[in-house]
Design a protein around this motif. Structure first.
Motif, PDB file in Angstrom:
ATOM      1  N   GLY A  47       0.779  -1.226   0.000  1.00  0.00           N
ATOM      2  CA  GLY A  47       0.000   0.000   0.000  1.00  0.00           C
ATOM      3  C   GLY A  47       0.810   1.275   0.000  1.00  0.00           C
ATOM      4  N   ALA A  48       1.943   1.307   0.691  1.00  0.00           N
ATOM      5  CA  ALA A  48       2.688   2.553   0.834  1.00  0.00           C
ATOM      6  C   ALA A  48       3.510   2.878  -0.412  1.00  0.00           C
ATOM      7  N   GLU A  49       3.967   1.857  -1.134  1.00  0.00           N
ATOM      8  CA  GLU A  49       4.916   2.090  -2.214  1.00  0.00           C
ATOM      9  C   GLU A  49       4.379   2.956  -3.351  1.00  0.00           C
ATOM     10  N   PRO A  50       3.204   2.669  -3.919  1.00  0.00           N
ATOM     11  CA  PRO A  50       2.726   3.513  -5.016  1.00  0.00           C
ATOM     12  C   PRO A  50       2.514   4.957  -4.597  1.00  0.00           C
ATOM     13  N   LEU A  51       2.023   5.162  -3.384  1.00  0.00           N
ATOM     14  CA  LEU A  51       1.794   6.529  -2.913  1.00  0.00           C
ATOM     15  C   LEU A  51       3.118   7.265  -2.762  1.00  0.00           C
ATOM     16  N   ALA A  52       4.124   6.587  -2.234  1.00  0.00           N
ATOM     17  CA  ALA A  52       5.444   7.197  -2.110  1.00  0.00           C
ATOM     18  C   ALA A  52       6.022   7.536  -3.482  1.00  0.00           C
ATOM     19  N   LEU A  53       5.788   6.670  -4.465  1.00  0.00           N
ATOM     20  CA  LEU A  53       6.248   6.963  -5.820  1.00  0.00           C
ATOM     21  C   LEU A  53       5.548   8.186  -6.392  1.00  0.00           C
ATOM     22  N   GLY A  54       4.270   8.363  -6.049  1.00  0.00           N
ATOM     23  CA  GLY A  54       3.556   9.549  -6.490  1.00  0.00           C
ATOM     24  C   GLY A  54       4.183  10.819  -5.941  1.00  0.00           C
ATOM     25  N   LEU A  55       4.574  10.795  -4.668  1.00  0.00           N
ATOM     26  CA  LEU A  55       5.233  11.947  -4.059  1.00  0.00           C
ATOM     27  C   LEU A  55       6.602  12.179  -4.695  1.00  0.00           C
ATOM     28  N   SER A  74     -10.430   7.231  -4.257  1.00  0.00           N
ATOM     29  CA  SER A  74      -9.870   7.322  -2.912  1.00  0.00           C
ATOM     30  C   SER A  74      -8.368   7.594  -2.966  1.00  0.00           C
ATOM     31  N   VAL A  75      -7.675   6.900  -3.870  1.00  0.00           N
ATOM     32  CA  VAL A  75      -6.232   7.079  -4.002  1.00  0.00           C
ATOM     33  C   VAL A  75      -5.913   8.508  -4.437  1.00  0.00           C
ATOM     34  N   LEU A  76      -6.649   9.019  -5.410  1.00  0.00           N
ATOM     35  CA  LEU A  76      -6.406  10.371  -5.894  1.00  0.00           C
ATOM     36  C   LEU A  76      -6.749  11.420  -4.842  1.00  0.00           C
ATOM     37  N   SER A  77      -7.739  11.144  -4.015  1.00  0.00           N
ATOM     38  CA  SER A  77      -8.071  12.071  -2.925  1.00  0.00           C
ATOM     39  C   SER A  77      -6.909  12.168  -1.938  1.00  0.00           C
ATOM     40  N   TRP A  78      -6.308  11.013  -1.629  1.00  0.00           N
ATOM     41  CA  TRP A  78      -5.146  11.006  -0.739  1.00  0.00           C
ATOM     42  C   TRP A  78      -4.013  11.827  -1.345  1.00  0.00           C
ATOM     43  N   LEU A  79      -3.747  11.618  -2.628  1.00  0.00           N
ATOM     44  CA  LEU A  79      -2.679  12.348  -3.295  1.00  0.00           C
ATOM     45  C   LEU A  79      -2.984  13.844  -3.379  1.00  0.00           C
ATOM     46  N   ALA A  80      -4.247  14.187  -3.557  1.00  0.00           N
ATOM     47  CA  ALA A  80      -4.618  15.608  -3.613  1.00  0.00           C
ATOM     48  C   ALA A  80      -4.247  16.319  -2.318  1.00  0.00           C
ATOM     49  N   GLY A  81      -4.387  15.600  -1.204  1.00  0.00           N
ATOM     50  CA  GLY A  81      -4.072  16.205   0.083  1.00  0.00           C
ATOM     51  C   GLY A  81      -2.596  16.233   0.407  1.00  0.00           C
ATOM     52  N   ARG A  82      -1.785  15.434  -0.299  1.00  0.00           N
ATOM     53  CA  ARG A  82      -0.359  15.320   0.012  1.00  0.00           C
ATOM     54  C   ARG A  82       0.542  15.998  -1.016  1.00  0.00           C
ATOM     55  N   THR A  83      -0.033  16.463  -2.111  1.00  0.00           N
ATOM     56  CA  THR A  83       0.749  17.106  -3.165  1.00  0.00           C
ATOM     57  C   THR A  83       0.225  18.515  -3.401  1.00  0.00           C
ATOM     58  N   SER A  84       0.998  19.298  -4.152  1.00  0.00           N
ATOM     59  CA  SER A  84       0.574  20.680  -4.390  1.00  0.00           C
ATOM     60  C   SER A  84       0.656  21.099  -5.851  1.00  0.00           C
ATOM     61  N   ARG A  85       1.409  20.356  -6.671  1.00  0.00           N
ATOM     62  CA  ARG A  85       1.632  20.807  -8.045  1.00  0.00           C
ATOM     63  C   ARG A  85       1.244  19.770  -9.095  1.00  0.00           C
ATOM     64  N   ILE A  86       1.568  18.527  -8.871  1.00  0.00           N
ATOM     65  CA  ILE A  86       1.434  17.498  -9.900  1.00  0.00           C
ATOM     66  C   ILE A  86      -0.035  17.265 -10.251  1.00  0.00           C
ATOM     67  N   THR A  92     -15.628  17.434  -7.510  1.00  0.00           N
ATOM     68  CA  THR A  92     -15.106  17.427  -6.141  1.00  0.00           C
ATOM     69  C   THR A  92     -13.598  17.247  -6.129  1.00  0.00           C
ATOM     70  N   LEU A  93     -13.080  16.274  -6.884  1.00  0.00           N
ATOM     71  CA  LEU A  93     -11.636  16.056  -6.940  1.00  0.00           C
ATOM     72  C   LEU A  93     -10.916  17.264  -7.514  1.00  0.00           C
ATOM     73  N   ASP A  94     -11.514  17.906  -8.484  1.00  0.00           N
ATOM     74  CA  ASP A  94     -10.891  19.095  -9.066  1.00  0.00           C
ATOM     75  C   ASP A  94     -10.812  20.223  -8.040  1.00  0.00           C
ATOM     76  N   ALA A  95     -11.853  20.351  -7.230  1.00  0.00           N
ATOM     77  CA  ALA A  95     -11.846  21.387  -6.192  1.00  0.00           C
ATOM     78  C   ALA A  95     -10.823  21.054  -5.105  1.00  0.00           C
ATOM     79  N   LEU A  96     -10.784  19.789  -4.674  1.00  0.00           N
ATOM     80  CA  LEU A  96      -9.843  19.387  -3.621  1.00  0.00           C
ATOM     81  C   LEU A  96      -8.389  19.563  -4.057  1.00  0.00           C
ATOM     82  N   SER A  97      -8.131  19.467  -5.357  1.00  0.00           N
ATOM     83  CA  SER A  97      -6.760  19.558  -5.872  1.00  0.00           C
ATOM     84  C   SER A  97      -6.464  20.915  -6.507  1.00  0.00           C
ATOM     85  N   ASP A  98      -7.346  21.881  -6.325  1.00  0.00           N
ATOM     86  CA  ASP A  98      -7.145  23.226  -6.907  1.00  0.00           C
ATOM     87  C   ASP A  98      -6.976  23.166  -8.420  1.00  0.00           C
TER      88      ASP A  98
END
Length: 348
Positions: A15-23, A45-57, A80-86
């Protein structure tokens, strides 16, 4: 040519590896990260997590399955995802295949092109905040209410960040690729071979018409295996290729097997499928030809990868989405850095 990361199905390899690769992809300056879904983890769900942990990608679904959600629900989710990720979300859609559509979601697979066309019309209407009415065979809105009176048409309550969210289609085969060119903002390609790209580009151009391909995003998801021994590099990708060519679908309907045959590997694709469906997955993996892997992947040291990047760019690819292969997280993260370095060397 931009770079992306294809995370695949979260949770299938830790579970942690793909998310870490995204960062890590964001740290390296990659343009976008894509999350997939089949019948395990969901992309949202995965993209929501990434939206909260990233700022540019950028954040993309590759893909959200059309049979899994009503088009109105997908419109809500995209907004909703577009709003959460600016404003960083890219909506990749696909009809999946008959096994997942009927077997998992209980949705008939018939007439996928017509359903896709209607689906995207409704999604875009939702995001624009139209009063949603759709006179379609597959998604009539609103449905008749009690006594035959029509239900009440509704409008999205929230105000999206953007009036139009980029829509991508995962498409295999002439009619699907033509449809992607006609109604989408980008095409999500898998097993893209630069040497055989002319036919696909012609189909996209036919769908685009007078608009041409300018501004249209051709996204190729490409396995990457770095090293000096090409056979060893290919071996890391071989099981992945066998899964798609041999086991992704039934004997009668496997889009990727048909794609391998179209690339000239008719006999090999049939052998891989026969073995895979018989449960002999290791034997099937061993039968995947090196040529098929090499044509559709990035294998070898950085300079060879740079040469291959030039070939992908020349074949029309505007976003190359890396699928890193390696024995550890460190190897996969290093391959992301290698491809970034290779792109710089390629001077594309």
């Amino acid at each position: 040519m931009r770079l992306g990361l294809s995370m695949g199905h979260w949770g299938s390899a830790g579970g942690a590896e793909p998310l870490a690769l995204g960062l890590e992809a964001e740290h390296l300056g990659y343009d976008i990260v894509w999350a997939a879904e089949a019948y395990g983890s969901d992309a949202v769900s995965v993209l929501s997590w990434l939206a909260g942990r990233t700022s540019r990608i950028g954040l993309g679904s590759a893909v959200m399955q059309i049979p899994a959600r009503t088009p109105a629900m997908t419109g809500m989710t995209a907004a909703t995802l577009d709003a959460l990720s600016d404003g960083r979300f890219h909506l990749g859609l696909g009809v999946s295949g008959p096994q997942v559509s009927a077997g998992w979601h209980g949705v008939e697979f018939g007439r996928p092109l017509a359903r896709t066309r209607e689906y995207i019309e409704v999604v875009r209407s939702v995001v624009r905040r139209d009063l949603v009415r759709h006179d379609g065979e597959h998604y009539p809105l609103p449905l008749p209410g009690p006594g035959g009176r029509p239900g009440k048409p509704l409008r999205l309550i929230i105000h999206p960040v953007r009036e139009a969210i980029p829509v991508y289609l995962a498409a295999v085969g002439p009619q699907n690729i033509r449809l992607a060119g006609e109604i989408a903002d980008g095409w999500l390609a898998l097993f893209h071979a630069p040497s055989h790209a002319d036919t696909n580009l012609a189909q996209l151009r036919e769908g685009r018409g007078e608009r041409g391909l300018a501004g249209f995003d051709i996204v190729a998801s490409v396995p990457v295996s770095v090293g000096d021994d090409l056979d060893a590099c290919a071996d890391r990708v071989r099981a992945y290729a066998a899964l798609y060519v041999g086991g992704m679908g039934s004997r009668e309907k496997n889009f990727y097997n048909a794609q391998a045959r179209a690339l000239g590997y008719e006999k090999e694709a049939r052998t891989v499928q026969d073995l895979y469906l018989a449960g002999e997955t290791e034997a099937a993996t061993a039968e995947v030809p090196f040529g098929l892997i090499d044509e559709t992947s990035l294998l070898g040291p950085v300079d060879r990868i740079a040469d291959r990047l030039r070939a992908f760019a020349a074949s029309g690819v505007t976003t190359l989405s890396v699928i890193p292969h390696g024995d550890s997280y460190e190897e996969k993260a290093a391959s992301l850095a290698t491809v970034a370095d290779a792109l710089h060397r390629a001077n594309i």
